[in-house]
Design a protein around this motif. Structure first.
Motif, PDB file in Angstrom:
ATOM      1  N   ASP A  31       3.114  58.979  51.514  1.00 20.76           N
ATOM      2  CA  ASP A  31       4.322  59.761  51.739  1.00 20.76           C
ATOM      3  C   ASP A  31       4.665  59.812  53.221  1.00 20.76           C
ATOM      4  O   ASP A  31       5.830  59.644  53.605  1.00 20.76           O
ATOM      5  CB  ASP A  31       4.130  61.174  51.185  1.00 20.76           C
ATOM      6  N   ASP A  62      11.230  59.683  45.813  1.00 16.69           N
ATOM      7  CA  ASP A  62      10.753  61.038  46.110  1.00 16.69           C
ATOM      8  C   ASP A  62      11.616  61.763  47.135  1.00 16.69           C
ATOM      9  O   ASP A  62      11.278  62.871  47.555  1.00 16.69           O
ATOM     10  CB  ASP A  62       9.311  60.986  46.618  1.00 16.69           C
ATOM     11  N   GLN A  64      12.561  60.848  50.368  1.00 15.37           N
ATOM     12  CA  GLN A  64      12.263  60.832  51.802  1.00 15.37           C
ATOM     13  C   GLN A  64      13.484  60.467  52.649  1.00 15.37           C
ATOM     14  O   GLN A  64      13.744  61.098  53.674  1.00 15.37           O
ATOM     15  CB  GLN A  64      11.115  59.866  52.108  1.00 15.37           C
ATOM     16  N   ARG A  89       9.559  65.740  42.086  1.00 17.21           N
ATOM     17  CA  ARG A  89       8.841  65.836  43.361  1.00 17.21           C
ATOM     18  C   ARG A  89       9.815  66.032  44.519  1.00 17.21           C
ATOM     19  O   ARG A  89       9.559  66.821  45.446  1.00 17.21           O
ATOM     20  CB  ARG A  89       7.987  64.582  43.581  1.00 17.21           C
ATOM     21  N   ARG A  92      11.030  69.594  44.667  1.00 18.29           N
ATOM     22  CA  ARG A  92      10.021  70.523  45.179  1.00 18.29           C
ATOM     23  C   ARG A  92       9.903  70.463  46.699  1.00 18.29           C
ATOM     24  O   ARG A  92       9.646  71.476  47.354  1.00 18.29           O
ATOM     25  CB  ARG A  92       8.661  70.230  44.538  1.00 18.29           C
ATOM     26  N   SER A  93      10.095  69.266  47.253  1.00 19.82           N
ATOM     27  CA  SER A  93       9.933  69.105  48.703  1.00 19.82           C
ATOM     28  C   SER A  93      11.235  69.281  49.470  1.00 19.82           C
ATOM     29  O   SER A  93      11.218  69.382  50.699  1.00 19.82           O
ATOM     30  CB  SER A  93       9.350  67.725  49.012  1.00 19.82           C
TER      31      SER A  93
END
Length: 287
Positions: A31, A62, A64, A89, A92-93
């Protein structure tokens, strides 16, 4: 029984195997690496395409890249991906900075002419219906809007994205697809092969050998085999103008880069030396 080409591919791959880098052995390291890699990729483009714009990050994974771009002052930013687990995911981030949506092979879940800029990094090669998706990009873009791409064409040295098992450049051109899948199947079962983190289950054990299920990329549904000529034809067909196409070959020192650039200019085979391309597509403004 394997063919001669698969036997040669297997023998060479086994000899060339190396332990995986930490970024592909550990999810947390991956990540962090992915964030750095995407930030570096974005440096090839201008923040002006984001600032004050409505942005779609297509194939966001995800999240990024979308989260990186959220810090550049967009009016809104939406991330779309087919992978529901990746979208969860990302949510959540994300802390609410980006709206993350589960997409569909039928198209982008956004209204017509609602987006100024689309980003699509490391994903076009995985779109199995590129004409339909690029037509949908045209639909959701406003006139004058842009698609910003980082694309790894199929004929490049690592086009199949299978280098973790087959670390041989141009293996798909040298040995063929069936030989590659049979090699991947055999390599995966070797005691010395260390699986990447995405091939581990919740207990950290190696998942069953998925490579037995396929013999061709179209069966796998992961690589679309899109060529540069086909890409240009699709863009023209759907009405997107290629405003920028920067092809990149080998990395490394100046001599290595110069050799790669020269090889890309060769007729017929030049595309085989293209590692990736940085592209801007433009939806022409209305008359």
């Amino acid at each position: 029984m394997g063919s001669l080409s698969s036997d040669i591919c297997f023998a060479l791959s086994r000899r060339m195997l190396r332990p995986p880098a930490q970024r592909v052995a550990d999810p947390g390291a991956y990540d962090r690496w992915r964030q750095q890699h995407l930030a570096q990729s974005w440096s090839a483009f201008s923040d002006a395409h984001i600032r004050g714009k409505d942005v779609l990050d297509f194939g966001c994974g995800d999240g990024q890249l979308a989260l990186h771009l959220a810090g550049k002052g967009p009016r809104s930013i939406t991330g779309v991906d087919l992978n529901e687990a990746a979208i969860e995911r990302a949510r959540r981030s994300g802390g609410g900075a980006v709206e993350f949506l589960v997409g569909s092979t039928a198209g982008v879940p956004l209204a017509d002419a609602s987006i100024d800029t689309i980003t699509a990094f490391d994903c076009l090669e995985h779109v199995m219906t590129p004409t339909a998706i690029m037509r949908d990009w045209f639909r959701v873009l406003r006139p004058g809007g842009r698609v910003l791409l980082e694309w790894y064409p199929y004929r490049g040295p690592w086009g199949p994205h299978m280098e973790s098992l087959i670390p041989i450049p141009w293996a798909h051109l040298l040995f063929g697809q069936r030989a590659m899948f049979r090699t991947a199947e055999r390599i995966y079962d070797l005691p010395e092969f260390v699986p990447r983190h995405w091939d581990l289950d919740a207990n950290g054990d190696k998942r069953p050998n998925k490579w037995r299920a396929w013999s061709l990329f179209r069966e796998q549904g992961y690589i679309n085999e899109l060529t540069v000529a086909e890409f240009r034809a699709i863009a023209d067909d759907v009405g997107l103008r290629i405003d920028r196409f920067d092809a990149r070959s080998f990395g490394g020192n100046a001599l290595r880069r110069g050799i790669g650039a020269a090889l890309m200019r060769l007729p017929l085979v030049g595309e085989c030396f293209m590692s990736f391309a940085t592209i801007e597509l433009l939806k022409p403004a209305a008359d």
